[in-house]
Design a protein around this motif. Structure first.
Motif, PDB file in Angstrom:
ATOM      1  N   GLU A 167       0.840  -1.203   0.000  1.00 10.53           N
ATOM      2  CA  GLU A 167       0.000   0.000   0.000  1.00 10.53           C
ATOM      3  C   GLU A 167       0.874   1.251   0.000  1.00 10.53           C
ATOM      4  O   GLU A 167       0.654   2.214   0.748  1.00 10.53           O
ATOM      5  CB  GLU A 167      -0.973   0.012   1.181  1.00 10.53           C
ATOM      6  N   GLU A 202      -0.222   6.382  -3.462  1.00 11.50           N
ATOM      7  CA  GLU A 202      -0.965   7.472  -2.817  1.00 11.50           C
ATOM      8  C   GLU A 202      -2.069   7.941  -3.749  1.00 11.50           C
ATOM      9  O   GLU A 202      -1.974   7.794  -4.969  1.00 11.50           O
ATOM     10  CB  GLU A 202      -0.035   8.643  -2.505  1.00 11.50           C
ATOM     11  N   VAL A 203      -3.098   8.534  -3.127  1.00 14.04           N
ATOM     12  CA  VAL A 203      -4.160   9.162  -3.903  1.00 14.04           C
ATOM     13  C   VAL A 203      -4.034  10.679  -3.701  1.00 14.04           C
ATOM     14  O   VAL A 203      -4.112  11.176  -2.569  1.00 14.04           O
ATOM     15  CB  VAL A 203      -5.557   8.678  -3.469  1.00 14.04           C
ATOM     16  N   TRP A 222      -9.059  -0.282  -4.598  1.00 17.25           N
ATOM     17  CA  TRP A 222      -8.421   0.380  -3.454  1.00 17.25           C
ATOM     18  C   TRP A 222      -8.562   1.908  -3.561  1.00 17.25           C
ATOM     19  O   TRP A 222      -8.878   2.589  -2.583  1.00 17.25           O
ATOM     20  CB  TRP A 222      -6.951  -0.037  -3.411  1.00 17.25           C
ATOM     21  N   VAL A 223      -8.330   2.451  -4.769  1.00 21.34           N
ATOM     22  CA  VAL A 223      -8.457   3.891  -4.984  1.00 21.34           C
ATOM     23  C   VAL A 223      -9.887   4.348  -4.718  1.00 21.34           C
ATOM     24  O   VAL A 223     -10.130   5.384  -4.070  1.00 21.34           O
ATOM     25  CB  VAL A 223      -8.013   4.265  -6.409  1.00 21.34           C
ATOM     26  N   ALA A 248     -12.228   2.976  -2.823  1.00 20.63           N
ATOM     27  CA  ALA A 248     -12.546   2.954  -1.384  1.00 20.63           C
ATOM     28  C   ALA A 248     -11.870   4.110  -0.655  1.00 20.63           C
ATOM     29  O   ALA A 248     -12.480   4.781   0.215  1.00 20.63           O
ATOM     30  CB  ALA A 248     -12.113   1.612  -0.791  1.00 20.63           C
ATOM     31  N   ARG A 249     -10.582   4.396  -0.985  1.00 19.04           N
ATOM     32  CA  ARG A 249      -9.841   5.475  -0.314  1.00 19.04           C
ATOM     33  C   ARG A 249     -10.469   6.833  -0.634  1.00 19.04           C
ATOM     34  O   ARG A 249     -10.645   7.692   0.271  1.00 19.04           O
ATOM     35  CB  ARG A 249      -8.387   5.417  -0.779  1.00 19.04           C
ATOM     36  N   ALA A 250     -10.837   7.064  -1.905  1.00 19.65           N
ATOM     37  CA  ALA A 250     -11.409   8.345  -2.308  1.00 19.65           C
ATOM     38  C   ALA A 250     -12.773   8.583  -1.654  1.00 19.65           C
ATOM     39  O   ALA A 250     -13.093   9.709  -1.236  1.00 19.65           O
ATOM     40  CB  ALA A 250     -11.526   8.398  -3.829  1.00 19.65           C
ATOM     41  N   ARG A 308     -13.832   7.366   1.218  1.00 22.72           N
ATOM     42  CA  ARG A 308     -13.633   7.665   2.646  1.00 22.72           C
ATOM     43  C   ARG A 308     -13.154   9.112   2.833  1.00 22.72           C
ATOM     44  O   ARG A 308     -13.602   9.813   3.742  1.00 22.72           O
ATOM     45  CB  ARG A 308     -12.621   6.703   3.243  1.00 22.72           C
ATOM     46  N   GLU A 309     -12.261   9.564   1.959  1.00 25.73           N
ATOM     47  CA  GLU A 309     -11.750  10.941   2.075  1.00 25.73           C
ATOM     48  C   GLU A 309     -12.844  11.953   1.777  1.00 25.73           C
ATOM     49  O   GLU A 309     -13.019  12.943   2.510  1.00 25.73           O
ATOM     50  CB  GLU A 309     -10.582  11.121   1.098  1.00 25.73           C
ATOM     51  N   SER A 364     -17.997   3.767   3.348  1.00 27.81           N
ATOM     52  CA  SER A 364     -17.538   5.140   3.604  1.00 27.81           C
ATOM     53  C   SER A 364     -18.653   6.049   4.107  1.00 27.81           C
ATOM     54  O   SER A 364     -18.389   7.077   4.734  1.00 27.81           O
ATOM     55  CB  SER A 364     -16.936   5.730   2.335  1.00 27.81           C
TER      56      SER A 364
END
Length: 816
Positions: free
Chosen positions: A573, A576-577, A628-629, A631-633, A635-636, A671
């Motif tokens: 991991e 980065e996004v 992964w991107v 899910a991360r985006a 949440r942010e 999210s």
């Protein structure tokens, strides 16, 4: 051989032997058993010296001597004679004779009696037979082992009752063959007019359905059916010449039953010996075999030693098309094609047609001759099917070209020759577009036309194969200049338009070339190098050819190293996004942010997405990476002020995953992000690949409440058709048009047209790549809804973005 001595008048002597042995605890003494104790048995007795070596007779009684038969055996050598008391006490013409010299077949049984009696230390007996004048004389002879003087071993032999057996009569009666003795009957002129039966056995009488008593002394003419008398008398008369004759015949007996016999005749003067063998079972088997032969559905024929056909069944005449009389004029070799040998052959029919057959043959008797039975199974259809299967296993079903399997075989063989040769790997340019716009039948028709043009370019030399999809390969024995010229001819041929469904379609081709043995002698290695050169040709803009160079291999190794590092980064991991704002063109407020993947490599530094995203797509890593991107985006963005949205790019590869909709739904649920705040950006490639299925997925995503944007609009082949196929929420104008604003009038026209199209469709338009205030001013005047570019912000980490999205406008342009 029996273990008990004969009881023919010798019971008393045998009793004394056992009593004497018990008393002496050893062999009885010669003196105790013989001297003065034989009495009337002395005539039937003989004494044998059984000392080691060849046994010999010491004395023979008169009756025993008569039993031995006429003639005298030669005396043993004087050195073998003995002058002790035993030889002195007994005399006779056989004294001193060796047992091995006894005539009439008696030597062996007498020697066996001696050996067995001495080995067992007990009396033994066995029948001894002598044949004279056709009579067998069988006598039971007993042997009693005795101890002579000075440890000498002797054997007392006693001849019992003799049984006479007529051997001829015994053989005559024991056989199942009919046997008869007949004599010729002549008239006054000496002509044979009949034959009389002198003797016959039971088997012969049974064959004639009579008895020995009724048949003996009768004339043959009175016993045989009238129809068979003449032929039988003629054959017997012919046998009087002295030659042995044999033949087969059949006739009906008086009771109506058939008799099939083999007759053998031997003559001595007017006396004939006749042997009859009943061959009725054989004839029945022959009849069954003939029935099976004639009515068998398998073509069969019988041929003689010279190969001529002797008999043929209906199946053969019908299958081969010859009338029976013509087939019988053939020889076995007339049907077989030249070079035919072994069970698998090719035969020619009368009409000229050729059939594949499996031939089975073996020897068989036929009407007294040695013949060969041949059966042929027609396997023409089976062989045709096998050839089709073999062809299918090595050829492409659509184009008929050799497939990958056959191509590898031919490549290995060509490389093994170590002669100059080339391997060309071909990939059609934009073939997928043909399938998606015109349909798969048109794509198949295009591939067939490509195959024909490739064959024409080779001109009957070399090999062209279809490896799969729109990938082709060519093998050709030639030097480098000829191979390069061939590649140029292929490019020219495949760049000409193809006629498909009434319209001309142009595709083009890219070619990679590897040379043998210059670039190696390993088939797989050559194929990899040709693939590497093909990859370089595509990178050079397609519709070209590239010859393999070691530097290409280095580039490929670098790409593999990049792939290896990317896998490690994903597992750790380490990616980065970053986020780049989308700004309202009028208020300059941040309306959303595009999530962009960044990779900070520990050694390479920042790796461009243009370098690692294609690697991720080609290797399939983009699926897990994209999830992964997303899910991360989500949440942010859930922590940003409303209604700021987040835009996430979807790769065309992600649309091939079976659960893309489920992946998006899980990201939203986990999210807590409002679906209306998620925008999914796709490229035209999604619409090109499996467009119907992908449009269905887009509708299902829209059903979740998310917004769908089309990226890089205006650069594709049929962008307007995409807007008709799916109602996108947002159109993103490609940065190439933005960069040309103020420099090319056509760029402004395109931008204004897209903005107007979006307005008419109720679709938001976004201009990418805004870097100057002049570009922003033009876009504002044209009515563009949103803008994005370095003028406002570069992509930044999430922590740096939070203050920006909280501001009412982009701070450094607030006065604009």
């Amino acid at each position: 051989m029996s273990g008990n001595a004969t009881r023919d008048g010798s019971e008393g002597l045998l009793h004394r032997w056992h009593a004497a042995r018990a008393a002496a605890r050893g062999l009885p003494a010669y003196e105790d058993m013989v001297l003065g104790n034989l009495g009337r048995m002395a005539s039937r007795a003989a004494l044998v010296d059984a000392s080691p070596g060849r046994p010999r007779l010491l004395w023979v009684g008169e009756a025993f001597e008569d039993w031995l038969g006429p003639g005298r055996a030669p005396r043993a050598a004087a050195a073998e004679a003995s002058s002790d008391a035993i030889s002195d006490a007994f005399s006779g013409s056989w004294a001193g004779r060796l047992l091995e010299a006894v005539p009439g077949g008696l030597s062996h049984p007498l020697q066996e009696i001696v050996a067995d009696a001495l080995a067992d230390g007990a009396p033994v007996s066995t029948p001894c037979a002598r044949v004279a004048g056709g009579v067998a004389y069988t006598t039971e002879v007993a042997g009693l082992p005795l101890a002579g003087r000075s440890g000498r071993l002797v054997l007392l032999c006693l001849a019992g009752r003799t049984v006479r057996t007529n051997l001829l009569k015994t053989l005559f009666r024991s056989t199942r063959q009919g046997m008869a003795a007949v004599t010729a009957l002549r008239d006054g002129a000496g002509t044979v007019v009949d034959f009389r039966i002198l003797s016959l056995n039971d088997a012969a009488a049974a064959m004639m359905r009579t008895t020995i008593e009724r048949a003996q002394w009768r004339r043959l003419s009175t016993l045989l059916p009238a129809a068979t008398v003449g032929p039988m008398l003629a054959r017997l008369n012919a046998a009087l010449s002295g030659d042995r004759r044999h033949y087969e015949t059949s006739y009906t007996r008086p009771d109506g039953s058939p008799l099939h016999v083999r007759v053998e005749i031997a003559a001595i003067g007017d006396l004939l010996g006749v042997t009859l063998t009943d061959i009725g079972d054989l004839k029945a088997r022959e009849a069954s075999a003939r029935l099976l032969f004639e009515h068998n559905p398998v073509p069969m024929w019988l041929s003689g030693e010279d190969g001529a056909v002797l008999a043929v069944n209906d199946a053969a005449t019908g299958h081969y098309g010859f009338p029976r009389e013509d087939f019988l004029r053939l020889s076995a070799g007339d049907l077989a094609m030249p070079g035919a040998a072994g069970p698998a052959q090719r035969h020619r029919r009368r009409d000229g047609g050729v059939i594949d057959v499996e031939v089975f043959s073996g020897p068989i008797p036929f009407e007294g001759l040695s013949a060969t039975l041949t059966a042929c199974v027609d396997v023409t259809e089976q062989r045709r099917a096998e050839r089709r299967i073999a062809h299918m296993a090595h050829h492409d079903a659509l184009t008929g070209l050799p497939n990958r399997v056959l191509f590898h075989e031919r490549l290995a063989a060509l490389v093994a020759e170590r002669a100059p040769a080339g391997l060309l790997c071909l990939d059609l340019d934009h073939f997928k577009l043909v399938n998606d716009t015109l349909g798969h039948p048109a794509g198949d028709a295009l591939l067939r036309q490509v195959a024909e043009r490739l064959r024409a370019c080779l001109g009957g030399h070399g090999l062209v194969a279809r490896l799969g999809g729109d990938e082709f390969a060519v093998l050709h024995r030639a030097e480098r200049p000829a191979l390069v010229a061939l590649a140029d001819r292929i490019i020219a041929a495949l760049c000409r338009p193809f006629a498909l469904d009434g319209q001309d379609v142009t595709v083009g081709v890219s070619i990679g070339i590897a040379l043998a043995p210059e670039h190696g002698d390993d088939p797989d290695g050559l194929l990899r190098k040709a693939d590497t050169a093909l990859y370089a040709a595509k990178a050079d803009g397609r519709r070209t050819r590239r010859l393999f160079e070691p530097a290409m291999d280095a580039a490929l190794q670098a790409r593999r190293a990049l792939e290896r590092d990317l896998r490690a980064a994903i597992a750790a991991e380490a990616l980065e996004v970053h986020y780049q704002p989308l700004v309202d063109a009028r208020t300059l407020a941040v309306t959303g942010c595009e999530a962009l993947l960044r990779w900070r490599h520990p050694e390479r530094g920042f790796v461009s997405p243009a370098d690692f995203i294609p690697v991720a797509e080609e290797t399939g890593l983009i699926a897990s990476l994209g999830e992964w991107v997303l899910a991360r985006a989500c949440r942010e963005a859930a922590g940003w002020p409303r209604p700021v949205r987040v835009a996430v790019n979807l790769s065309p590869v992600q649309f091939r995953a079976p659960d893309l909709v489920g992946t998006v739904a899980r990201a939203l649920t986990e999210s807590g992000l409002d679906p209306a705040r998620l925008e999914l950006e796709i490229t035209e490639q999604v619409m090109l690949e499996e467009s119907a299925a992908n449009i269905a997925v887009l509708h299902r995503l829209r059903g979740l409440g998310v917004r769908i944007a089309i990226d890089d609009f205006g650069t594709g082949y049929a962008s307007l058709s995409y807007l008709r196929a799916f109602p996108f929420d947002k159109i993103k104008i490609d940065r190439s048009f933005t960069a040309a604003l103020g420099q090319e009038a056509a760029a402004l026209a395109v931008v204004q047209a897209v903005i107007g199209l979006g307005a008419s469709l109720g679709t938001t338009t976004v201009a990418e790549g805004v870097e100057t205030e002049a570009q922003l001013a033009v876009l504002r005047r044209s009515g563009c809804d949103e803008v994005q570019g370095f003028l406002f912000s570069r992509p930044v980490p999430a922590a740096d973005l939070r203050a920006l999205v909280a501001a009412p406008a982009v701070p450094w342009l607030a006065a604009a």
